[in-house]
Design a protein around this motif. Structure first.
Motif, PDB file in Angstrom:
ATOM      1  N   GLY A 144      -2.223   2.127  -4.992  1.00 39.54           N
ATOM      2  CA  GLY A 144      -1.859   3.521  -4.776  1.00 39.54           C
ATOM      3  C   GLY A 144      -2.765   4.506  -5.473  1.00 39.54           C
ATOM      4  N   ASP A 145      -2.603   5.779  -5.116  1.00 33.09           N
ATOM      5  CA  ASP A 145      -3.487   6.823  -5.673  1.00 33.09           C
ATOM      6  C   ASP A 145      -2.802   7.621  -6.785  1.00 33.09           C
ATOM      7  N   ARG A 146      -1.612   7.161  -7.233  1.00 33.44           N
ATOM      8  CA  ARG A 146      -0.960   7.894  -8.328  1.00 33.44           C
ATOM      9  C   ARG A 146      -0.393   6.950  -9.388  1.00 33.44           C
ATOM     10  N   PHE A 167       0.834  -1.199   0.000  1.00 29.86           N
ATOM     11  CA  PHE A 167       0.000   0.000   0.000  1.00 29.86           C
ATOM     12  C   PHE A 167       0.870   1.251   0.000  1.00 29.86           C
ATOM     13  N   ASP A 168       0.540   2.182  -0.868  1.00 33.06           N
ATOM     14  CA  ASP A 168       1.051   3.540  -0.730  1.00 33.06           C
ATOM     15  C   ASP A 168       0.406   4.112   0.533  1.00 33.06           C
ATOM     16  N   LEU A 169       0.939   5.190   1.096  1.00 30.67           N
ATOM     17  CA  LEU A 169       0.356   5.747   2.329  1.00 30.67           C
ATOM     18  C   LEU A 169      -0.589   6.930   2.043  1.00 30.67           C
ATOM     19  N   ASP A 170      -0.006   8.070   1.642  1.00 28.70           N
ATOM     20  CA  ASP A 170      -0.803   9.299   1.508  1.00 28.70           C
ATOM     21  C   ASP A 170      -1.803   9.199   0.343  1.00 28.70           C
ATOM     22  N   GLY A 171      -3.070   9.395   0.656  1.00 26.91           N
ATOM     23  CA  GLY A 171      -4.097   9.346  -0.388  1.00 26.91           C
ATOM     24  C   GLY A 171      -4.592   7.943  -0.677  1.00 26.91           C
ATOM     25  N   THR A 172      -3.944   6.950  -0.037  1.00 25.80           N
ATOM     26  CA  THR A 172      -4.341   5.554  -0.262  1.00 25.80           C
ATOM     27  C   THR A 172      -4.899   4.948   1.026  1.00 25.80           C
ATOM     28  N   LEU A 173      -4.149   5.061   2.123  1.00 24.17           N
ATOM     29  CA  LEU A 173      -4.636   4.530   3.399  1.00 24.17           C
ATOM     30  C   LEU A 173      -5.491   5.558   4.144  1.00 24.17           C
ATOM     31  N   THR A 207       3.592   7.621 -10.080  1.00 21.17           N
ATOM     32  CA  THR A 207       4.604   7.217  -9.096  1.00 21.17           C
ATOM     33  C   THR A 207       4.381   5.751  -8.672  1.00 21.17           C
ATOM     34  N   ASP A 208       3.249   5.477  -8.035  1.00 20.51           N
ATOM     35  CA  ASP A 208       2.940   4.106  -7.598  1.00 20.51           C
ATOM     36  C   ASP A 208       2.789   3.178  -8.805  1.00 20.51           C
ATOM     37  N   GLY A 209       2.020   3.638  -9.783  1.00 22.20           N
ATOM     38  CA  GLY A 209       1.723   2.808 -10.950  1.00 22.20           C
ATOM     39  C   GLY A 209       2.942   2.568 -11.821  1.00 22.20           C
TER      40      GLY A 209
END
Ligand code: MG
Length: 205
Positions: free
Chosen positions: A171-173, A7-13, A176-178
């Motif tokens: 993730g929400d980006r 999991f990404d943190l900011d915007g995801t959790l 970066t995440d993707g």
């Protein structure tokens, strides 16, 4: 079969709506607005770049500020504590997190959190995330490169002893995440504003 979820943190959790504005207002009061502006553009500049160590990353990061030593102190003594304080006051782990993690774990799979910022433990605790929910926590600077740095994603896989093809990144980006996940052949599930990810297809595999 999928053996780990990252999991990404900011915007995801947690839904980080309003956080950028709160950070600006807070730094405005503390005289750190100039630093904050520089920090945002330097993060963009270093996105995806790989360094040999956490020290090398931070060295390159702070060297780009107009006043490197002052920036280092501001970052660790003002900015990061401020972010943690704002999270504690205004943000909470998304409602689906505990149950989704429990479901994933009943299948004997690992749970990982991977943040592009430091202070990941402090930030998770601030939003009420129980640290026991994660098998491993990672920060991009400590891995030597901000997302979507390919080497950072590879290091996580090595550390948790799972192949990239056996991991799911959430993730929400996309950029970066993707992109980071895709660069190592890892599956990616996009979420917006900490929405609940659909993990069913991955649990069945
Ligand atoms: Mg994020």
């Amino acid at each position: 079969m999928y053996k780990a979820i990252i999991f990404d943190l900011d915007g995801t959790l947690y839904d980080k709506s309003g956080l950028a504005r709160r950070l600006v207002l807070s730094q405005l009061r503390k005289g750190g607005l100039g630093m904050l502006k520089q920090e945002r553009s330097i993060r963009k500049e270093l996105r995806g770049c790989h360094f040999e160590s956490e020290e090398a990353f931070y060295e390159a990061f702070f060297a780009r500020f107009s006043r490197p030593e002052l920036a280092r102190r501001w970052y660790f003594e003002t900015y990061m504590p401020d972010m943690v304080r704002l999270l504690r006051r205004h943000y909470r782990t998304a409602p689906w997190v505990e149950t989704v993690i429990a479901e994933w774990r009943t299948h004997g799979r690992k749970v990982v959190v991977f943040s592009d910022y430091g202070c990941v433990r402090e930030k998770l605790q601030a939003i009420g995330f129980n640290l026991d929910w994660g098998d491993a926590l990672f920060e991009a600077p400590a891995l030597g490169g901000l997302k979507p740095c390919k080497e950072s994603f590879e290091k996580i896989c090595r550390e948790i002893d799972v192949q990239p093809s056996e991991c799911l990144m959430v993730g929400d980006r996309q950029d970066t995440d993707g992109d980071g996940a895709r660069s190592v052949g890892m599956a990616f599930e996009y979420v917006a504003k900490a929405g609940k990810p659909n993990l069913k297809p991955y649990l069945e595999k």
